[in-house]
Scaffold this motif. Structure first.
Motif, short mmCIF file in Angstrom:
data_model
loop_
_atom_site.label_atom_id
_atom_site.label_comp_id
_atom_site.label_asym_id
_atom_site.label_seq_id
_atom_site.Cartn_x
_atom_site.Cartn_y
_atom_site.Cartn_z
N GLU A 165 -18.84 0.78 -48.06
CA GLU A 165 -19.33 0.14 -47.05
C GLU A 165 -19.54 -1.48 -47.62
OE1 GLU A 165 -23.43 0.98 -44.86
OE2 GLU A 165 -21.95 2.69 -43.51
N SER A 166 -20.81 -1.21 -49.37
CA SER A 166 -20.26 -2.09 -50.71
C SER A 166 -19.80 -2.62 -50.59
CB SER A 166 -21.85 -1.60 -51.09
OG SER A 166 -22.77 -1.61 -50.09
N VAL A 167 -18.55 -1.96 -50.95
CA VAL A 167 -17.03 -2.55 -51.62
C VAL A 167 -16.40 -2.67 -51.52
CG1 VAL A 167 -16.19 -2.89 -53.53
CG2 VAL A 167 -18.40 -1.85 -53.84
N LEU A 168 -15.63 -1.92 -50.59
CA LEU A 168 -14.15 -1.36 -49.70
C LEU A 168 -14.01 -1.97 -48.73
CD1 LEU A 168 -13.89 0.58 -52.15
CD2 LEU A 168 -12.47 1.78 -50.04
N PHE A 169 -14.57 -2.69 -47.71
CA PHE A 169 -14.41 -3.14 -46.33
C PHE A 169 -15.07 -4.64 -47.01
CE2 PHE A 169 -15.45 0.55 -43.24
CZ PHE A 169 -13.70 0.60 -42.69
N LEU A 200 -16.99 2.69 -60.20
CA LEU A 200 -15.51 2.86 -60.22
C LEU A 200 -14.78 1.77 -59.49
CD1 LEU A 200 -16.14 6.95 -60.85
CD2 LEU A 200 -14.86 5.29 -62.24
N ALA A 201 -15.06 1.99 -58.14
CA ALA A 201 -14.92 1.28 -56.26
C ALA A 201 -14.23 0.14 -57.28
CB ALA A 201 -15.73 1.28 -55.57
N GLY A 202 -14.58 -0.96 -58.23
CA GLY A 202 -14.70 -2.46 -58.41
C GLY A 202 -13.41 -1.80 -58.96
N PRO A 203 -13.19 -1.42 -59.78
CA PRO A 203 -12.04 -1.69 -61.01
C PRO A 203 -11.18 -0.84 -60.64
CG PRO A 203 -13.99 -1.54 -62.14
CD PRO A 203 -14.72 -0.76 -60.97
N LEU A 204 -11.56 -0.37 -60.02
CA LEU A 204 -9.99 1.01 -59.54
C LEU A 204 -9.60 0.15 -58.23
CD1 LEU A 204 -8.91 3.40 -59.30
CD2 LEU A 204 -10.54 4.60 -57.53
N ILE A 205 -10.03 -0.98 -57.52
CA ILE A 205 -9.09 -1.74 -56.36
C ILE A 205 -8.54 -2.33 -57.27
CG2 ILE A 205 -9.51 -4.04 -54.93
CD1 ILE A 205 -12.31 -2.19 -53.87
N ASP A 206 -9.32 -3.12 -58.66
CA ASP A 206 -8.41 -4.16 -59.03
C ASP A 206 -7.50 -3.27 -59.39
OD1 ASP A 206 -10.32 -6.47 -58.38
OD2 ASP A 206 -11.58 -5.91 -60.24
N ALA A 207 -7.55 -2.57 -60.13
CA ALA A 207 -6.62 -1.91 -61.19
C ALA A 207 -4.99 -1.10 -59.76
CB ALA A 207 -6.54 -0.76 -61.74
N VAL A 208 -5.50 -0.56 -58.79
CA VAL A 208 -4.50 0.19 -58.05
C VAL A 208 -3.74 -0.24 -56.50
CG1 VAL A 208 -4.55 2.31 -59.28
CG2 VAL A 208 -6.02 2.21 -57.45
N GLY A 209 -5.44 -1.32 -56.61
CA GLY A 209 -5.41 -1.84 -54.74
C GLY A 209 -6.34 -0.95 -53.91
#
Length: 419
Positions: free
Chosen positions: A246-250, A369-378
């Motif tokens: 809710e707070s990062v991915l979307f 963890l979510a933010g850097p993971l998005i930047d790294a792997v999408g």
């Protein structure tokens, strides 16, 4: 006592005021959920920065919510609610004030978000602790009151993100935060009119001796009750995996698409489902086992998250979001029932505070963890990395004997019957 006299003795005003204050306060927080990530992403465009702010808004919740119940049991439920909302209103208002004066950076936004979040748990614990007394005044059942309360809470998160998305598109994210401050101010005004047994200053004999000793007592009580302990641990895992969605991915997904309103629609769909699910629980409580509803909720949440991970068409995402809210709607009332029926009156604030703090404990880790993971792997791979473990948790829940206690008889520490 005649039926007419019994009916005349009912008092609905406390229940109405508690729910109205909760609606106003939670609506303000619902607006913030949309406004803060959007404000950061508009400035830097980096998912990691949005995750840092989300984590900063969550990290203080662990400590403040842990001690919030002791504050409630030590200083009183009504007073705690008033002071908490006042401090929250001031801290949120500082963001547009700083924007108009010294200017905003990611660090300043994160610091003010952390300050504002630190005051919320005490108000939440205070209002939830007043529900059993309001239940007795209204002469309803706890299941019915908890159903209404959680539905009302979901209405707030239905209204809040929707208002936030519209205001961001019209007046900007900074000015949108003024509305949050107004919501807290109106919540203060509502609780100022509340008169309820047990809402004032607690008796000296039952007050915690200190903040530290009182919090330790709450922790020990929850840990030694196997049902509360199990619910707390399951909730920790679910929060860590789901809240970043809710707070990062979307927010990242819809920011990249330039569609702030659609972010609000998805969050609104979850809240609509939550309202329906919570209200339905009030009717189902006497017919369906609470454990069955709990298992259904966790399993369906995992399945819906996996479906969302494919980033399907908007109407599919909205359908899945609606389903998430629908099946998870009864979880809040069930958790409230467990806390209310397993805690003594003088410790209720501490039990609510400890249970709330465990829900926040894993949140910062999930965000960071979510933010850097998005930047790294999408975005899509991150979505799957968060979704699949929820299905594993669901499978584990089927094996937990403690969840059977949800349907076991309990001592009448509060009156749970319909009169």
């Amino acid at each position: 006592m005649t039926a007419t006299t019994a009916t005349a003795a009912r008092r609905y005003t406390p229940l109405v005021l508690i729910n109205l204050a909760t609606l106003l306060s939670a609506t303000g927080n619902g607006i913030t959920i949309v406004a803060l990530p959007w404000l950061v992403l508009a400035q830097t465009g980096r998912a990691t920065d949005a995750a840092v702010v989300a984590g900063a808004a969550t990290l203080p919740l662990l400590l403040s919510s842990l001690f919030s119940g002791t504050v409630v049991d030590r200083f009183g439920r009504r007073r705690t609610s008033l002071v908490s909302d006042f401090l929250s209103a001031v801290s949120v208002a500082l963001i547009p004030v700083m924007a108009a004066t010294a200017g905003l950076s990611v660090g300043i936004i994160a610091a003010l978000a952390a300050l504002g979040a630190a005051f919320d748990p005490a108000g939440i614990s205070a209002r939830e602790s007043m529900l059993p007394a309001a239940t007795r005044d209204a002469r309803w059942s706890l299941d019915r009151v908890n159903s209404l309360y959680e539905a009302n809470y979901n209405v707030a998160y239905l209204i809040g993100p929707g208002i936030g998305g519209v205001l961001i598109a019209t007046v900007g994210a900074v000015n949108t935060l003024w509305v949050t401050s107004v919501c807290f101010a109106l919540s203060i005004l509502t609780i100022a009119f509340l008169r309820l047994d047990g809402a004032g200053t607690p008796d000296r004999e039952t007050r915690p001796e200190s903040m530290w000793s009182g919090t330790l007592e709450g922790l020990k009580f929850v840990w030694h009750n196997r049902l509360l302990r199990t619910l707390a641990l399951v909730d920790m895992a679910i929060v860590a995996l789901y809240m970043p969605v809710e707070s990062v991915l979307f927010p990242v997904y819809f920011t990249e698409r330039g569609e702030p309103a659609q972010l609000g629609w998805v969050l609104m769909a979850m809240s609509i489902g939550g309202v329906i699910g919570a209200l339905t629980y009030g009717a189902l409580a006497a017919r369906v086992r609470r454990r069955t509803l709990m298992l259904l909720a966790v399993t369906a949440l995992g399945g819906c998250m996996v479906g969302m991970a494919f980033l399907p068409a908007l109407w599919v995402t909205l359908t899945l979001a609606l389903l998430v809210g629908l099946v998870f709607g009864p979880v809040g009332p069930i958790a409230n029932y467990a806390m209310q029926t397993r805690s003594p009156e003088h410790m209720r604030g501490r039990v609510v505070g400890v249970m709330t703090s465990t829900a926040y404990a894993a949140g910062p880790l999930g965000y960071l963890l979510a933010g850097p993971l998005i930047d790294a792997v999408g975005l899509r791979i991150t979505f799957f990395a968060l979704s699949i473990p929820v299905l594993v948790i669901a499978a584990v829940c089927f094996t937990l004997p403690a969840l059977r206690d949800l349907d076991a008889p309990v001592a009448d520490s509060v009156d749970t019957r319909i009169h």
